[in-house]
Design a protein around this motif. Structure first.
Motif, short mmCIF file in Angstrom:
data_model
loop_
_atom_site.label_atom_id
_atom_site.label_comp_id
_atom_site.label_asym_id
_atom_site.label_seq_id
_atom_site.Cartn_x
_atom_site.Cartn_y
_atom_site.Cartn_z
N GLU A 1 2.45 -2.59 13.80
CA GLU A 1 1.17 -3.16 14.20
C GLU A 1 0.04 -2.80 13.25
OE1 GLU A 1 -0.61 -1.15 17.76
OE2 GLU A 1 1.37 -0.24 17.88
N LEU A 2 0.25 -1.79 12.39
CA LEU A 2 -0.76 -1.43 11.40
C LEU A 2 -0.48 -2.02 10.03
CD1 LEU A 2 -1.51 2.35 12.11
CD2 LEU A 2 -2.91 0.37 12.69
N SER A 3 0.66 -2.69 9.86
CA SER A 3 1.09 -3.10 8.52
C SER A 3 0.06 -3.97 7.79
CB SER A 3 2.43 -3.84 8.60
OG SER A 3 3.46 -2.98 9.03
N MET A 4 -0.60 -4.85 8.52
CA MET A 4 -1.48 -5.83 7.89
C MET A 4 -2.93 -5.36 7.77
SD MET A 4 0.88 -7.95 7.28
CE MET A 4 0.02 -9.39 6.64
N VAL A 5 -3.21 -4.12 8.21
CA VAL A 5 -4.54 -3.54 8.03
C VAL A 5 -4.40 -2.27 7.21
CG1 VAL A 5 -5.40 -4.50 10.19
CG2 VAL A 5 -4.44 -2.20 10.18
N ALA A 6 -5.49 -1.84 6.60
CA ALA A 6 -5.44 -0.61 5.81
C ALA A 6 -5.12 0.58 6.72
CB ALA A 6 -6.77 -0.39 5.10
N HIS A 7 -4.13 1.38 6.31
CA HIS A 7 -3.72 2.53 7.12
C HIS A 7 -3.17 3.61 6.18
CE1 HIS A 7 -0.08 0.04 6.57
NE2 HIS A 7 0.56 1.21 6.52
N ARG A 8 -3.11 4.80 6.69
CA ARG A 8 -2.49 5.92 5.96
C ARG A 8 -1.15 6.25 6.62
NH1 ARG A 8 -6.29 8.39 2.46
NH2 ARG A 8 -8.46 8.14 3.07
N HIS A 9 -0.25 6.85 5.84
CA HIS A 9 1.04 7.27 6.35
C HIS A 9 1.03 8.76 6.69
CE1 HIS A 9 3.03 3.82 3.85
NE2 HIS A 9 2.49 3.38 4.97
N GLY B 1 5.74 -11.57 -2.30
CA GLY B 1 4.47 -11.22 -1.67
C GLY B 1 3.85 -10.04 -2.38
N SER B 2 2.95 -9.34 -1.71
CA SER B 2 2.27 -8.21 -2.35
C SER B 2 1.80 -7.22 -1.29
CB SER B 2 1.08 -8.69 -3.18
OG SER B 2 0.08 -9.27 -2.36
N GLN B 3 1.42 -6.03 -1.75
CA GLN B 3 0.86 -5.01 -0.89
C GLN B 3 -0.19 -4.25 -1.67
OE1 GLN B 3 3.88 -2.11 0.20
NE2 GLN B 3 4.85 -2.23 -1.79
N LEU B 4 -1.12 -3.62 -0.94
CA LEU B 4 -2.17 -2.81 -1.53
C LEU B 4 -1.83 -1.34 -1.33
CD1 LEU B 4 -5.34 -4.72 -0.26
CD2 LEU B 4 -4.39 -4.78 -2.57
N ILE B 5 -1.90 -0.57 -2.42
CA ILE B 5 -1.70 0.87 -2.37
C ILE B 5 -2.92 1.51 -3.01
CG2 ILE B 5 -0.25 2.83 -2.99
CD1 ILE B 5 2.07 0.85 -3.30
N ASP B 6 -3.70 2.24 -2.22
CA ASP B 6 -4.95 2.84 -2.69
C ASP B 6 -5.85 1.80 -3.37
OD1 ASP B 6 -4.31 5.29 -1.67
OD2 ASP B 6 -3.56 6.11 -3.56
N GLN C 1 -1.83 8.24 1.42
CA GLN C 1 -2.20 7.08 0.61
C GLN C 1 -2.53 5.91 1.53
OE1 GLN C 1 1.25 7.14 -2.39
NE2 GLN C 1 -0.50 6.55 -3.65
N VAL C 2 -3.50 5.10 1.11
CA VAL C 2 -3.91 3.95 1.92
C VAL C 2 -3.05 2.75 1.56
CG1 VAL C 2 -5.80 2.41 2.53
CG2 VAL C 2 -6.24 4.84 2.19
N HIS C 3 -2.44 2.16 2.57
CA HIS C 3 -1.45 1.11 2.37
C HIS C 3 -1.79 -0.10 3.23
CE1 HIS C 3 2.92 -0.40 3.03
NE2 HIS C 3 2.44 -0.91 1.92
N GLN C 4 -1.58 -1.28 2.70
CA GLN C 4 -1.80 -2.51 3.47
C GLN C 4 -0.90 -3.60 2.94
OE1 GLN C 4 -5.85 -3.88 3.49
NE2 GLN C 4 -5.40 -5.73 4.64
N MET C 5 -0.12 -4.20 3.82
CA MET C 5 0.71 -5.34 3.46
C MET C 5 -0.15 -6.60 3.42
SD MET C 5 3.93 -4.47 3.08
CE MET C 5 5.26 -3.40 3.65
N LYS C 6 0.13 -7.48 2.47
CA LYS C 6 -0.50 -8.79 2.44
C LYS C 6 0.55 -9.81 2.85
CE LYS C 6 -3.96 -9.48 -0.23
NZ LYS C 6 -4.81 -9.81 -1.40
N ASP C 7 0.29 -11.07 2.62
CA ASP C 7 1.25 -12.11 3.00
C ASP C 7 2.56 -11.90 2.25
OD1 ASP C 7 2.18 -14.39 4.25
OD2 ASP C 7 1.56 -15.68 2.59
N PHE C 8 3.65 -11.78 2.97
CA PHE C 8 4.91 -11.44 2.30
C PHE C 8 6.11 -11.86 3.14
CE2 PHE C 8 3.87 -8.03 5.11
CZ PHE C 8 5.08 -7.60 5.63
N GLU C 9 7.23 -12.00 2.46
CA GLU C 9 8.55 -12.15 3.08
C GLU C 9 9.44 -11.15 2.35
OE1 GLU C 9 9.57 -14.08 5.52
OE2 GLU C 9 7.68 -15.19 5.82
N ARG C 10 10.14 -10.32 3.12
CA ARG C 10 10.94 -9.32 2.43
C ARG C 10 12.05 -8.79 3.32
NH1 ARG C 10 9.61 -7.33 6.45
NH2 ARG C 10 8.09 -5.72 6.95
#
Length: 313
Positions: A58-66, A79-84, A102-111
């Motif tokens: 539920e946090l994958s598509m918003v900025a979150h830390r692990h 697709g792509s993802q944001l890391i920091d 680290q701050v992580h956020q998934m963008k539009d992707f299929e994987r």
């Protein structure tokens, strides 16, 4: 050896999203205002293996830390993802490494693929046996790419080791040392390939790469404290001019540039993802006055902090 209570902290980790205990920090108290939501997957477990097929937290598509270290192996996808704050493509047979926080956020992707997540105890054991690998290769934080692209042989090795991890996690009791060595093989193989592709020198104690690794660790510990270059040089038993010369030759940047870049990255993360006010962010990053923070940020981005936050970058 690892204490027995640590050995037993494992979970199969192949349950579906519905039967996982998922946590989300939805409400921020004053004491928690500097928090970006944390994705808590390990709970009390030391190792977990999660299939990425149709898995979306539920946090994958918003900025979150692990709350964990993670090896993410993309076996199929795009697709792509944001890391920091940096965007990276998610390609087939690309392996990413994540550090806690680290701050992580998934963008539009299929994987499809696997996420092998593990805790501090596993990471510390790995770096104790392989100290040269800490912040090396795909495990580096900051400027270098936090991923490597697997060749056919290494992809086959990853498949074999992942299958062994999955099998071990089904056992009771689970063998900590077996899991530790399986994860170590994944990290060593990924880092070796990363080094070969980037033509890095071996990380012996006298190498410039070893020095850069130690400098990176120091910067991560102290970048919010406004320490001068001379502080880092003294900690590494070098004169500031010599340290700058080595770093410039290796990375093309000065130590001051690295400090500014790390501070700017954290600034962007907090502005984009934190409920802190701009004034609170400036103080949390060590600026004596918010006006100094405004000038610093605009100098590097051509935007004020307020404008950057408004654009939602």
């Amino acid at each position: 050896m690892v204490k027995e209570d640590v050995r037993c902290r494992f979970v199969t980790g192949m349950a579906t999203l519905e039967n996982r205990n998922i946590h989300l920090l939805r409400n921020f108290s004053p004491a928690m205002k500097d928090f970006i939501p944390r994705q808590l997957l390990l709970e009390t477990n030391a190792v977990q293996l999660i299939s990425m097929h149709q898995y979306v937290h539920e946090l994958s598509m918003v900025a979150h830390r692990h709350d964990h270290y993670m090896i993410m192996w993309i076996t199929k996808g795009h697709g792509s993802q944001l890391i920091d704050g940096q965007e990276y493509s998610m390609l087939t047979n690309r392996v990413f490494f994540f550090h806690p926080g680290q701050v992580h956020q998934m963008k539009d992707f299929e994987r499809d693929g696997w996420m092998i997540i593990f805790d501090e105890a596993v990471y510390k054991q790995f770096t104790r046996f392989h100290p040269q690998e800490e912040l090396n290769g795909m495990m580096q934080q900051g400027r270098r790419e936090p991923f490597t692209d697997l060749d056919a042989d290494t992809a086959a090795l990853y498949g074999q080791i992942t299958a062994l991890i999955r099998k071990e996690l089904l056992k009771e009791p689970k063998d900590f040392n077996m899991l530790l060595h399986f994860i170590s093989l994944l990290l060593l193989a990924g880092n070796k390939l990363h080094e070969q592709k980037n033509m890095q020198e071996p990380a012996n104690k006298n190498s410039s790469r070893h020095l850069i690794r130690n400098l990176t660790l120091l910067i991560e510990q102290h970048f919010k404290k406004g320490k001068p270059v001379s502080f880092y040089a003294a900690a590494l038993n070098l004169q500031p001019r010599n340290l700058n010369r080595i770093v410039k030759a290796k990375l093309g940047y000065t130590v001051h540039d690295l400090l500014q870049e790390r501070l700017l990255t954290e600034s962007k993360i907090l502005l984009a993802s934190s409920p802190l006010t701009i004034k609170e962010i400036s103080y949390s990053l060590g600026f004596a006055d918010p006006s100094y923070f405004n000038r610093f940020f605009k100098k590097h981005t051509q935007l004020t902090p307020a404008a950057f936050r408004l654009k939602g970058i």
